[in-house]
Design a protein around this motif. Structure first.
Motif, PDB file in Angstrom:
ATOM      1  N   PRO A  57       0.818  -1.218   0.000  1.00 42.08           N
ATOM      2  CA  PRO A  57       0.000   0.000   0.000  1.00 42.08           C
ATOM      3  C   PRO A  57       0.848   1.263   0.000  1.00 42.08           C
ATOM      4  O   PRO A  57       1.936   1.297   0.577  1.00 42.08           O
ATOM      5  N   THR A  58       0.361   2.262  -0.687  1.00 47.25           N
ATOM      6  CA  THR A  58       1.009   3.571  -0.713  1.00 47.25           C
ATOM      7  C   THR A  58       0.063   4.593  -0.105  1.00 47.25           C
ATOM      8  O   THR A  58      -1.154   4.388  -0.095  1.00 47.25           O
ATOM      9  N   PRO A  59       0.583   5.704   0.395  1.00 44.73           N
ATOM     10  CA  PRO A  59      -0.296   6.720   0.986  1.00 44.73           C
ATOM     11  C   PRO A  59      -1.276   7.298  -0.038  1.00 44.73           C
ATOM     12  O   PRO A  59      -1.020   7.320  -1.246  1.00 44.73           O
ATOM     13  N   MET A  60      -2.413   7.750   0.450  1.00 45.56           N
ATOM     14  CA  MET A  60      -3.405   8.400  -0.395  1.00 45.56           C
ATOM     15  C   MET A  60      -2.873   9.738  -0.906  1.00 45.56           C
ATOM     16  O   MET A  60      -2.143  10.429  -0.207  1.00 45.56           O
ATOM     17  N   THR A  61      -3.285  10.097  -2.103  1.00 45.74           N
ATOM     18  CA  THR A  61      -2.915  11.379  -2.696  1.00 45.74           C
ATOM     19  C   THR A  61      -4.094  12.335  -2.597  1.00 45.74           C
ATOM     20  O   THR A  61      -5.208  11.985  -3.014  1.00 45.74           O
ATOM     21  N   PRO A  62      -3.919  13.538  -2.049  1.00 41.02           N
ATOM     22  CA  PRO A  62      -5.030  14.490  -1.933  1.00 41.02           C
ATOM     23  C   PRO A  62      -5.684  14.781  -3.282  1.00 41.02           C
ATOM     24  O   PRO A  62      -5.018  14.811  -4.326  1.00 41.02           O
ATOM     25  N   THR A  63      -6.986  14.987  -3.236  1.00 45.99           N
ATOM     26  CA  THR A  63      -7.764  15.300  -4.442  1.00 45.99           C
ATOM     27  C   THR A  63      -8.231  16.752  -4.476  1.00 45.99           C
ATOM     28  O   THR A  63      -8.663  17.233  -5.521  1.00 45.99           O
ATOM     29  N   HIS A  64      -8.164  17.447  -3.325  1.00 44.12           N
ATOM     30  CA  HIS A  64      -8.614  18.824  -3.204  1.00 44.12           C
ATOM     31  C   HIS A  64      -7.494  19.656  -2.566  1.00 44.12           C
ATOM     32  O   HIS A  64      -6.649  19.108  -1.859  1.00 44.12           O
ATOM     33  N   SER A  65      -7.511  20.961  -2.792  1.00 45.16           N
ATOM     34  CA  SER A  65      -6.450  21.782  -2.215  1.00 45.16           C
ATOM     35  C   SER A  65      -6.910  23.201  -1.927  1.00 45.16           C
ATOM     36  O   SER A  65      -7.840  23.717  -2.563  1.00 45.16           O
ATOM     37  N   ARG A  66      -6.223  23.819  -0.979  1.00 47.86           N
ATOM     38  CA  ARG A  66      -6.464  25.227  -0.661  1.00 47.86           C
ATOM     39  C   ARG A  66      -6.007  26.113  -1.815  1.00 47.86           C
ATOM     40  O   ARG A  66      -6.643  27.120  -2.117  1.00 47.86           O
ATOM     41  N   ASP A  67      -4.890  25.720  -2.473  1.00 46.89           N
ATOM     42  CA  ASP A  67      -4.396  26.520  -3.596  1.00 46.89           C
ATOM     43  C   ASP A  67      -5.446  26.619  -4.699  1.00 46.89           C
ATOM     44  O   ASP A  67      -5.643  27.690  -5.291  1.00 46.89           O
ATOM     45  N   ARG A  68      -6.117  25.514  -4.989  1.00 40.78           N
ATOM     46  CA  ARG A  68      -7.138  25.557  -6.040  1.00 40.78           C
ATOM     47  C   ARG A  68      -8.312  26.449  -5.622  1.00 40.78           C
ATOM     48  O   ARG A  68      -8.892  27.167  -6.442  1.00 40.78           O
ATOM     49  N   LEU A  69      -8.657  26.392  -4.324  1.00 37.37           N
ATOM     50  CA  LEU A  69      -9.712  27.269  -3.829  1.00 37.37           C
ATOM     51  C   LEU A  69      -9.304  28.730  -3.973  1.00 37.37           C
ATOM     52  O   LEU A  69     -10.092  29.566  -4.464  1.00 37.37           O
ATOM     53  N   LEU A  70      -8.080  29.079  -3.575  1.00 35.62           N
ATOM     54  CA  LEU A  70      -7.606  30.457  -3.698  1.00 35.62           C
ATOM     55  C   LEU A  70      -7.566  30.892  -5.165  1.00 35.62           C
ATOM     56  O   LEU A  70      -7.871  32.049  -5.491  1.00 35.62           O
ATOM     57  N   TRP A  71      -7.189  29.996  -6.046  1.00 33.12           N
ATOM     58  CA  TRP A  71      -7.168  30.281  -7.480  1.00 33.12           C
ATOM     59  C   TRP A  71      -8.561  30.684  -7.961  1.00 33.12           C
ATOM     60  O   TRP A  71      -8.730  31.673  -8.675  1.00 33.12           O
ATOM     61  N   GLU A  72      -9.563  29.920  -7.549  1.00 30.74           N
ATOM     62  CA  GLU A  72     -10.930  30.186  -8.005  1.00 30.74           C
ATOM     63  C   GLU A  72     -11.553  31.382  -7.292  1.00 30.74           C
ATOM     64  O   GLU A  72     -12.455  32.025  -7.825  1.00 30.74           O
ATOM     65  N   GLN A  73     -11.051  31.702  -6.097  1.00 34.03           N
ATOM     66  CA  GLN A  73     -11.589  32.850  -5.378  1.00 34.03           C
ATOM     67  C   GLN A  73     -10.949  34.170  -5.827  1.00 34.03           C
ATOM     68  O   GLN A  73     -11.647  35.153  -6.082  1.00 34.03           O
ATOM     69  N   TYR A  74      -9.614  34.191  -5.924  1.00 34.03           N
ATOM     70  CA  TYR A  74      -8.916  35.467  -6.062  1.00 34.03           C
ATOM     71  C   TYR A  74      -8.152  35.656  -7.370  1.00 34.03           C
ATOM     72  O   TYR A  74      -7.525  36.694  -7.565  1.00 34.03           O
ATOM     73  N   ILE A  75      -8.224  34.663  -8.254  1.00 35.53           N
ATOM     74  CA  ILE A  75      -7.593  34.832  -9.559  1.00 35.53           C
ATOM     75  C   ILE A  75      -8.640  34.755 -10.672  1.00 35.53           C
ATOM     76  O   ILE A  75      -8.825  35.718 -11.416  1.00 35.53           O
ATOM     77  N   THR A  76      -9.374  33.656 -10.758  1.00 32.67           N
ATOM     78  CA  THR A  76     -10.414  33.573 -11.803  1.00 32.67           C
ATOM     79  C   THR A  76     -11.742  34.147 -11.331  1.00 32.67           C
ATOM     80  O   THR A  76     -12.551  34.594 -12.144  1.00 32.67           O
ATOM     81  N   GLY A  77     -12.010  34.092 -10.040  1.00 30.65           N
ATOM     82  CA  GLY A  77     -13.272  34.577  -9.497  1.00 30.65           C
ATOM     83  C   GLY A  77     -14.439  33.627  -9.693  1.00 30.65           C
ATOM     84  O   GLY A  77     -15.583  33.950  -9.333  1.00 30.65           O
ATOM     85  N   GLU A  78     -14.189  32.437 -10.246  1.00 29.08           N
ATOM     86  CA  GLU A  78     -15.313  31.533 -10.540  1.00 29.08           C
ATOM     87  C   GLU A  78     -16.025  31.046  -9.278  1.00 29.08           C
ATOM     88  O   GLU A  78     -17.200  30.673  -9.335  1.00 29.08           O
ATOM     89  N   TYR A  79     -15.321  31.038  -8.136  1.00 26.78           N
ATOM     90  CA  TYR A  79     -15.977  30.643  -6.884  1.00 26.78           C
ATOM     91  C   TYR A  79     -17.132  31.585  -6.575  1.00 26.78           C
ATOM     92  O   TYR A  79     -18.246  31.150  -6.242  1.00 26.78           O
ATOM     93  N   TRP A  80     -16.891  32.896  -6.691  1.00 26.15           N
ATOM     94  CA  TRP A  80     -17.933  33.878  -6.389  1.00 26.15           C
ATOM     95  C   TRP A  80     -19.049  33.821  -7.425  1.00 26.15           C
ATOM     96  O   TRP A  80     -20.234  33.941  -7.071  1.00 26.15           O
ATOM     97  N   THR A  81     -18.687  33.612  -8.687  1.00 27.77           N
ATOM     98  CA  THR A  81     -19.703  33.479  -9.736  1.00 27.77           C
ATOM     99  C   THR A  81     -20.617  32.296  -9.450  1.00 27.77           C
ATOM    100  O   THR A  81     -21.838  32.381  -9.619  1.00 27.77           O
TER     101      THR A  81
END
Length: 389
Positions: free
Chosen positions: A200-224
């Motif tokens: 067995p190998t460790p699980m790999t994350p599927t979600h990230s804070r960086d992606r959230l920040l990208w969508e909030q403060y760079i593309t703005g798609e989170y707010w849309t």
């Protein structure tokens, strides 16, 4: 795939495992109120829950030898002996049920197992006990002898030349990195039977804070997505450097964004008194006791109510006011469907939800294990788990 779960609580981990394609053949829980919650929803016919063989049972009374051909044994042994609060007596606490989890593996001989606990188990105080747990799970047949200390048993296990019965790996995870709407740090311990020849190998994350920040403060798609104006919430001080780094790199982060509190509660509206969505009065802020902001995953729910020390069971609304989560909102943070009801009081329900493993984390771990058992191939259970998350 056939599974059994001990320390099932109100069903967060079990629901995640069900969404990943596991079918429970046995479920045990010692807490009468948690069992009543599951049985209430079983009677209602809630998806997956309607098929659970839930029973009010002390795990010390289970004969695991009668459960044959299991693909998985899972569960979360009581975390109170190792938690940040309390007396931290660890293995000296009568509530320590790790020996029972290990006995289940020894007697049932499943193809795999998954256990979870608080991250404090991996801290300096309890790290030797974690190392004993892992060593014993590798060779569950080498039981601790009468009068033998954990340190002596660990040394005997480590010196053994016999082949390991299970290949074991443990890791620290943040549930938010796997699609849960809570920042909840846990220890996961996985094991796969050695005769299957899978490391067995460790699980790999599927979600990230960086992606959230990208969508909030760079593309703005989170707010849309939420019908709000871009940049309506100032960048947190601790995130400014990360946002600037993302802008300079100009490379879209892979994976999905963290699921925020606003995401999780979308469409629910303010408390209306229906289906556990009942307002609890009395929330207030004071130093060290603040609620969860809407545009991040919530703080980890705690198994308490008004006395929760960090305000983990409160939200901060858009106007800056605070209020307690309703049971329905807390259930969403655990990943339970809206038709999953809690028949007990808010206090008791929040205790159960604070102890629950987020279903998204359970689904991710279950899907990961299913893929490992299937030779690394993505399983249909994993795909359905991702859709459910």
């Amino acid at each position: 795939m056939q599974s059994a779960e001990l320390f099932a609580g109100c069903g967060g981990l079990a629901l995640g495992m069900s969404r990943a394609g596991f079918r429970h053949q046995h479920m045990a829980e010692f807490d009468r109120d948690a069992v009543a919650t599951v049985l209430h929803n079983k009677a209602k016919g809630v998806e997956h829950v309607r098929d659970w063989p839930m029973d009010l049972q002390d795990v010390r009374e289970i004969d695991w030898k009668r459960l044959t051909s299991l693909d998985l044994v899972s569960g979360g042994p009581p975390c109170q002996p190792f938690g940040i609060g309390g007396k931290k007596r660890g293995q000296e606490d009568h509530r320590d049920m790790w020996p029972e989890a290990i006995r289940a593996v020894r007697e049932a001989k499943p193809r795999s197992f998954l256990f979870e606990n608080v991250r404090n188990l991996a801290g300096p105080r309890f790290r030797p006990y974690l190392e004993w747990i892992v060593s014993h799970l590798e060779r569950p047949g080498m039981a601790r002898e009468t009068g033998e200390s954990h340190a002596e048993h660990h040394a005997r296990l480590a010196a053994s030349r016999t082949r390991k019965e299970f290949n074991v790996v443990w890791q620290l995870v943040n549930a938010a990195d796997f699609g849960a709407a809570q920042i909840r740090h846990r220890v996961l311990i996985f094991g796969i039977r050695s005769d299957l020849n899978v490391l067995p190998t460790p699980m790999t994350p599927t979600h990230s804070r960086d992606r959230l920040l990208w969508e909030q403060y760079i593309t703005g798609e989170y707010w849309t997505r939420h019908g709000l104006k871009k940049g309506r919430v100032p960048i947190l001080l601790q995130d400014r450097a990360r946002v600037e780094r993302l802008k300079r790199a100009d490379v879209e982060p892979a994976g999905a964004p963290w699921v925020t509190l606003r995401d999780a509660l979308r469409g629910l509206g303010e408390p209306d008194g229906k289906c556990n969505h009942v307002l609890q009065v009395g929330a207030r802020v004071y130093p060290g006791h603040t609620g969860s902001p809407l545009d991040l995953p919530a703080k980890a729910l705690k198994a308490g109510d008004h006395g929760v020390p960090g305000g983990e069971n409160m939200m901060v609304r858009d106007d800056g006011s605070v209020r307690y989560f309703t049971t329905r909102e807390a259930a969403r943070l655990v990943g339970l469907p809206d038709d999953y009801e809690f028949p007990r009081s808010w206090t008791e329900s929040m205790r159960q939800l604070g102890n629950a493993v987020p279903a998204a984390l359970g689904a991710a771990a279950g899907g990961w294990l299913a893929a490992q058992l299937d030779g690394g191939k993505a399983s249909s259970g994993l795909a359905s788990a991702r859709r459910a998350a």
